[in-house]
Design a protein around this motif. Structure first.
Motif, short mmCIF file in Angstrom:
data_model
loop_
_atom_site.label_atom_id
_atom_site.label_comp_id
_atom_site.label_asym_id
_atom_site.label_seq_id
_atom_site.Cartn_x
_atom_site.Cartn_y
_atom_site.Cartn_z
N ALA A 49 0.80 -1.22 0.00
CA ALA A 49 0.00 0.00 0.00
C ALA A 49 0.83 1.27 0.00
O ALA A 49 0.41 2.29 -0.57
CB ALA A 49 -0.92 0.00 1.22
N ALA A 50 2.01 1.24 0.64
CA ALA A 50 2.75 2.48 0.86
C ALA A 50 4.24 2.33 0.67
O ALA A 50 5.02 3.14 1.18
CB ALA A 50 2.47 2.99 2.28
N GLY A 51 4.66 1.33 -0.09
CA GLY A 51 6.09 1.11 -0.27
C GLY A 51 6.81 2.24 -0.96
O GLY A 51 8.03 2.39 -0.82
N GLY A 52 6.07 3.08 -1.69
CA GLY A 52 6.70 4.19 -2.39
C GLY A 52 6.84 5.44 -1.56
O GLY A 52 7.42 6.43 -2.02
N ARG A 53 6.32 5.44 -0.34
CA ARG A 53 6.41 6.64 0.50
C ARG A 53 6.85 6.32 1.92
O ARG A 53 6.47 7.01 2.87
CB ARG A 53 5.06 7.38 0.50
CG ARG A 53 3.86 6.56 0.88
CD ARG A 53 2.56 7.32 0.62
NE ARG A 53 1.40 6.59 1.05
CZ ARG A 53 0.84 6.68 2.26
NH1 ARG A 53 1.37 7.51 3.15
NH2 ARG A 53 -0.22 5.99 2.58
N LEU A 54 7.70 5.32 2.04
CA LEU A 54 8.18 4.94 3.36
C LEU A 54 9.04 6.03 3.99
O LEU A 54 9.05 6.18 5.21
CB LEU A 54 8.97 3.64 3.29
CG LEU A 54 8.17 2.36 3.03
CD1 LEU A 54 9.10 1.16 3.02
CD2 LEU A 54 7.07 2.16 4.06
N GLY A 55 9.78 6.78 3.16
CA GLY A 55 10.61 7.84 3.71
C GLY A 55 9.80 8.87 4.46
O GLY A 55 10.16 9.29 5.55
N GLY A 56 8.66 9.27 3.87
CA GLY A 56 7.78 10.25 4.54
C GLY A 56 7.18 9.69 5.81
O GLY A 56 7.11 10.38 6.84
N LEU A 57 6.73 8.44 5.74
CA LEU A 57 6.18 7.81 6.94
C LEU A 57 7.25 7.71 8.03
O LEU A 57 6.98 7.94 9.21
CB LEU A 57 5.64 6.42 6.61
CG LEU A 57 4.40 6.33 5.73
CD1 LEU A 57 4.03 4.87 5.48
CD2 LEU A 57 3.23 7.06 6.39
N SER A 58 8.46 7.36 7.62
CA SER A 58 9.55 7.23 8.58
C SER A 58 9.83 8.54 9.30
O SER A 58 10.06 8.56 10.52
CB SER A 58 10.81 6.74 7.85
OG SER A 58 11.89 6.61 8.73
N GLN A 59 9.80 9.64 8.58
CA GLN A 59 10.05 10.94 9.20
C GLN A 59 8.97 11.28 10.21
O GLN A 59 9.26 11.82 11.30
CB GLN A 59 10.12 12.02 8.12
CG GLN A 59 11.35 11.92 7.23
CD GLN A 59 11.37 12.97 6.14
OE1 GLN A 59 10.54 13.88 6.13
NE2 GLN A 59 12.30 12.84 5.22
N ARG A 150 8.42 -1.50 -3.95
CA ARG A 150 7.42 -1.20 -4.99
C ARG A 150 7.55 -2.20 -6.13
O ARG A 150 8.63 -2.74 -6.38
CB ARG A 150 7.63 0.20 -5.55
CG ARG A 150 7.32 1.33 -4.61
CD ARG A 150 7.17 2.62 -5.38
NE ARG A 150 8.44 3.14 -5.89
CZ ARG A 150 8.56 3.83 -7.04
NH1 ARG A 150 7.51 4.02 -7.81
NH2 ARG A 150 9.73 4.30 -7.40
N GLN A 151 6.45 -2.42 -6.84
CA GLN A 151 6.50 -3.27 -8.02
C GLN A 151 7.59 -2.77 -8.95
O GLN A 151 7.70 -1.57 -9.22
CB GLN A 151 5.14 -3.22 -8.74
CG GLN A 151 4.79 -4.49 -9.50
CD GLN A 151 4.36 -5.61 -8.56
OE1 GLN A 151 3.95 -5.35 -7.44
NE2 GLN A 151 4.45 -6.84 -9.03
N ALA A 160 17.01 2.39 -9.54
CA ALA A 160 16.66 1.13 -8.87
C ALA A 160 16.44 1.28 -7.38
O ALA A 160 15.52 0.65 -6.81
CB ALA A 160 17.75 0.09 -9.14
N LEU A 161 17.22 2.10 -6.69
CA LEU A 161 17.07 2.21 -5.24
C LEU A 161 15.75 2.85 -4.84
O LEU A 161 15.31 2.72 -3.68
CB LEU A 161 18.24 2.98 -4.63
CG LEU A 161 19.59 2.25 -4.61
CD1 LEU A 161 20.63 3.06 -3.84
CD2 LEU A 161 19.48 0.86 -4.01
N LEU A 249 9.80 -7.82 -9.78
CA LEU A 249 9.96 -7.85 -8.33
C LEU A 249 8.74 -7.21 -7.67
O LEU A 249 8.18 -6.23 -8.19
CB LEU A 249 11.23 -7.11 -7.92
CG LEU A 249 12.53 -7.77 -8.39
CD1 LEU A 249 13.72 -6.83 -8.19
CD2 LEU A 249 12.76 -9.08 -7.65
N SER A 250 8.34 -7.76 -6.53
CA SER A 250 7.13 -7.34 -5.84
C SER A 250 7.45 -6.80 -4.46
O SER A 250 8.48 -7.15 -3.87
CB SER A 250 6.17 -8.52 -5.70
OG SER A 250 5.84 -9.08 -6.95
#
Length: 294
Positions: A49-59, A150-151, A160-161, A249-250
Motif C-alpha cells: 500500500a505504501a512502499g513508495g512513500r516509506l521515507g515520509g512515513l519514517s520521518q 514497490r512493483q 533502482a534504489l 519484483l514485488s
C-alpha cells in the motif's frame, strides 16, 4: 523506521521498533494520522500500500512520542519472525565480494550470479536453524539483504534504489554437501527453516549509504567473517536493475546480496556448524541477528 514481525496470540503481526519497544504498526499509523483503509495484517501489506512513500512515513514516525502508544513488548522478549514473513520471492546473489571470489578460486563474474530460496526457508531472530539432521557440512554466510518496496520491472540502475524499501540482515546458511551433489545449488541453499533473517527491515532513509556498512559474522563469540559492503562487486542498484529485467519484483521480495570471505568450507580444516552453536551476523546500523543451530 524499523519494521518487524512479531508473534501475539499465535498470529504474526506487523510492528515498528522504537528503541527497545515494539509497537503495533497499526497503532503507530493511527497515531501519525494514517487511518485510511483497513488495518494492515503484515509488513508486506504495508509495502503493497505504501512502499513508495516509506521515507515520509519514517520521518513522521521519528517525531512520534512512543510513550503515547502501548508497547507490544520489548524486542528482546518477543518472538520475532522474518521482517517480511510472507515474501513472494527470496532471491540471492552468489560471489559478490571480491575476497570471497578469491577464496573459492572462481573467476570474477561479469553479471550477478542469482539463485533462489523459498519463504519456507526463512526463520526469524532467535529461532533455531533446523539443519543439523539434514547435513554434516552446515556453513554460515553473513549477508546484507534488500527488501523491495514497490512493483519493479525493467528499471534502470540509476532509478533502482527508489524501488527498495530498506535492508535487513540475513544468514545464508548452506548445506555444502547438498549444494555440490549436482550442478544446481538449490538443495543446499533452500532447506526448510534454514535461513535466519532480521531482526528488522530498516528503511533506507535511516540506513544512509548501504554501501558503507561494516559486516561481521561470529560463531560462539569468535569472529569468522569481517568486511564492509563497499567491497561488493555489484552494487544494490545494479542487482535490483539486473534482476528486474528478467523477473518482476514485488513489494516484500527479499534479495540477499552475497557474503564476504571466511566461510567455513574454505577454512583449513573446514569449520562446520554443529548443533548448539550460536551464530551471529551483525551489520552496523542495521542490526544483530542471533540464532542457534538445532
Amino acid at each position: 523506521m524499523r519494521l518487524v514481525t512479531y508473534s501475539s496470540a499465535n498470529r504474526w503481526l506487523p510492528g515498528v521498533l522504537i528503541g527497545e519497544d515494539v509497537l503495533n504498526l497499526n497503532d503507530v499509523l493511527y497515531a501519525i494520522g494514517e487511518v485510511d483503509g483497513p488495518p494492515f495484517d503484515s509488513v508486506r501489506d504495508l509495502l503493497d500500500a505504501a512502499g513508495g512513500r516509506l521515507g515520509g512515513l519514517s520521518q513522521r514516525v521519528a517525531q512520534l512520542n512512543p510513550a503515547s502508544i502501548a508497547s507490544a513488548g520489548l524486542i528482546g522478549e518477543l518472538h520475532l519472525g522474518p521482517p517480511v514473513a510472507n515474501p513472494k520471492k527470496v532471491l540471492c546473489v552468489g560471489l559478490n565480494y571480491s575476497d570471497h571470489v578469491g577464496e573459492t578460486g572462481r573467476k570474477f563474474p561479469d553479471h550477478p550470479d542469482i539463485f533462489a530460496k523459498f519463504a519456507s526457508s526463512l526463520i526469524g531472530p532467535k529461532e533455531g536453524i533446523d539443519c543439523s539432521e539434514v547435513t554434516a557440512n552446515l556453513d554460515f554466510e553473513g549477508e546484507l539483504a534488500i527488501v523491495i518496496g514497490r512493483q519493479c520491472r525493467r528499471v534502470s540502475e540509476s532509478d533502482a534504489l527508489n524501488y527498495v524499501a530498506g535492508v535487513t540482515v540475513l544468514n545464508d546458511i548452506t548445506a555444502r554437501d547438498l549444494q555440490y551433489r549436482g550442478t544446481q545449488w538449490l538443495p543446499g541453499k533452500a532447506v526448510d527453516r534454514s535461513t535466519p533473517c532480521g531482526p528488522a527491515l530498516v528503511t533506507l532513509d535511516e540506513v544512509g549509504d548501504p554501501h558503507t556498512l561494516d559486516l561481521c559474522t561470529r560463531v560462539n563469540g569468535v569472529q569468522v567473517q569481517k568486511s564492509n559492503t563497499r567491497n561488493m562487486i555489484f552494487s544494490l542498484a545494479r542487482i535490483v536493475s539486473y534482476i528486474s529485467h528478467f523477473l518482476e519484483l514485488s513489494p516484500g521480495d527479499v534479495i540477499a546480496t552475497g557474503t564476504p570471505e571466511g566461510i567455513g568450507a574454505k577454512r583449513q580444516p573446514p569449520q562446520w556448524l554443529q548443533s548448539g552453536d550460536l551464530v551471529e551476523v551483525e551489520i552496523h546500523g542495521v542490526g544483530l541477528l542471533q540464532n542457534i543451530v538445532k
